[in-house]
Design a protein around this motif. Structure first.
Motif, PDB file in Angstrom:
ATOM      1  N   ARG A  57       0.830  -1.213   0.000  1.00  0.00           N
ATOM      2  CA  ARG A  57       0.000   0.000   0.000  1.00  0.00           C
ATOM      3  C   ARG A  57       0.858   1.254   0.000  1.00  0.00           C
ATOM      4  O   ARG A  57       0.501   2.252  -0.597  1.00  0.00           O
ATOM      5  N   HIS A  62      -3.282  -1.538  -4.236  1.00  0.00           N
ATOM      6  CA  HIS A  62      -4.550  -1.796  -3.513  1.00  0.00           C
ATOM      7  C   HIS A  62      -5.196  -0.522  -2.996  1.00  0.00           C
ATOM      8  O   HIS A  62      -5.812  -0.505  -1.935  1.00  0.00           O
ATOM      9  N   THR A  63      -5.029   0.594  -3.714  1.00  0.00           N
ATOM     10  CA  THR A  63      -5.665   1.835  -3.241  1.00  0.00           C
ATOM     11  C   THR A  63      -6.488   2.475  -4.358  1.00  0.00           C
ATOM     12  O   THR A  63      -6.694   3.680  -4.358  1.00  0.00           O
ATOM     13  N   ALA A  65      -9.868   2.942  -7.049  1.00  0.00           N
ATOM     14  CA  ALA A  65     -11.253   3.366  -6.803  1.00  0.00           C
ATOM     15  C   ALA A  65     -12.063   2.258  -6.137  1.00  0.00           C
ATOM     16  O   ALA A  65     -12.896   2.529  -5.277  1.00  0.00           O
ATOM     17  N   LYS A  67     -11.210   0.076  -3.995  1.00  0.00           N
ATOM     18  CA  LYS A  67     -10.856  -0.198  -2.594  1.00  0.00           C
ATOM     19  C   LYS A  67     -11.300   0.929  -1.664  1.00  0.00           C
ATOM     20  O   LYS A  67     -11.124   0.841  -0.462  1.00  0.00           O
ATOM     21  N   ARG A  68     -11.853   2.003  -2.209  1.00  0.00           N
ATOM     22  CA  ARG A  68     -12.181   3.170  -1.392  1.00  0.00           C
ATOM     23  C   ARG A  68     -13.633   3.115  -0.932  1.00  0.00           C
ATOM     24  O   ARG A  68     -14.510   2.823  -1.719  1.00  0.00           O
ATOM     25  N   LYS A  69     -13.828   3.443   0.345  1.00  0.00           N
ATOM     26  CA  LYS A  69     -15.182   3.457   0.899  1.00  0.00           C
ATOM     27  C   LYS A  69     -15.660   4.893   1.139  1.00  0.00           C
ATOM     28  O   LYS A  69     -16.800   5.231   0.870  1.00  0.00           O
ATOM     29  N   GLY A  70     -14.788   5.736   1.670  1.00  0.00           N
ATOM     30  CA  GLY A  70     -15.190   7.107   2.000  1.00  0.00           C
ATOM     31  C   GLY A  70     -14.894   8.072   0.870  1.00  0.00           C
ATOM     32  O   GLY A  70     -14.207   7.738  -0.095  1.00  0.00           O
ATOM     33  N   THR A  71     -15.406   9.291   1.007  1.00  0.00           N
ATOM     34  CA  THR A  71     -15.113  10.345   0.024  1.00  0.00           C
ATOM     35  C   THR A  71     -13.655  10.762   0.184  1.00  0.00           C
ATOM     36  O   THR A  71     -13.020  10.444   1.193  1.00  0.00           O
ATOM     37  N   ALA A  72     -13.160  11.489  -0.812  1.00  0.00           N
ATOM     38  CA  ALA A  72     -11.773  11.966  -0.761  1.00  0.00           C
ATOM     39  C   ALA A  72     -11.577  12.828   0.485  1.00  0.00           C
ATOM     40  O   ALA A  72     -10.545  12.757   1.154  1.00  0.00           O
ATOM     41  N   ASN A  73     -12.590  13.616   0.812  1.00  0.00           N
ATOM     42  CA  ASN A  73     -12.507  14.498   1.982  1.00  0.00           C
ATOM     43  C   ASN A  73     -12.523  13.710   3.289  1.00  0.00           C
ATOM     44  O   ASN A  73     -11.926  14.131   4.277  1.00  0.00           O
ATOM     45  N   ARG A  75     -11.287  10.622   3.530  1.00  0.00           N
ATOM     46  CA  ARG A  75     -10.003   9.899   3.595  1.00  0.00           C
ATOM     47  C   ARG A  75      -8.853  10.825   3.981  1.00  0.00           C
ATOM     48  O   ARG A  75      -7.972  10.445   4.743  1.00  0.00           O
TER      49      ARG A  75
END
Length: 184
Positions: A57, A62-63, A65, A67-73, A75
């Protein structure tokens, strides 16, 4: 199963009745000593896989789109980024002011500009400071040159006036010398 049931193994063989009849701490201690009740070795809970994934990582694996759960803000909050940037810029301004690289007036102007989101990062601020200093130095040299030019022209003008005054004085003196001769 309770945690203590997972930690203990009972080697049931011919002595199963002996184990079932054990009803005191002393009896249990004797069975442990005889090796009929043993403590299981702790199960391995290796972090090797976790470490390997963390390293991957850090390299950016593994990072994506998916693998992402929250918004950019969520994270990486914009506020945190802003605070870090402000602290970096203000630290630089403070250092420059203490080192006498900028005066307090320039410091204040740049401080307010930093707050107003003029400078994207430290490099941009440093470049701006260098440009400002070069510009002010250039203006100062120009002013000095203009002042020197004014002084030179003023001195020349004064010399010219002095020469003219001297000439006038000579002419008047010559006229005055000649005037009495004509009368007599």
């Amino acid at each position: 199963k309770q945690w203590y049931q997972r930690r203990v193994a009972i080697t049931a063989g011919n002595e199963s009745s002996e184990i079932s009849n054990a009803n005191s701490r002393q009896n249990i201690k004797k069975l442990i000593k005889d090796g009929l009740i043993i403590k299981k070795p702790q199960t391995v809970h290796s972090r090797a896989r976790c470490r390997k994934n963390r390293e991957a990582r850090r390299m950016g694996r593994h990072t994506g789109a998916g693998k992402r759960k929250g918004t950019a803000n969520a994270r990486m909050p914009e506020k945190v980024i802003w605070m870090r940037r402000m602290r970096v810029l203000r630290r630089l301004l403070k250092k420059y002011r203490e080192d006498k690289k900028i005066d307090k007036h320039m410091y204040h102007a740049l401080y307010l500009q930093s707050k107003g989101n003029i400078f994207k990062n430290k490099r941009v601020l440093m470049e701006h400071i260098h440009k400002k200093k070069a510009e002010s130095a250039r203006l100062k040299t120009l002013q000095e040159q203009a002042e020197a030019r004014r002084n030179r022209s003023k001195a020349a003008h004064e010399r010219k006036q002095a020469r003219n005054a001297q000439k006038h004085a000579e002419i008047f003196a010559h006229i005055e010398d000649n005037a009495p001769e004509e009368e007599s």
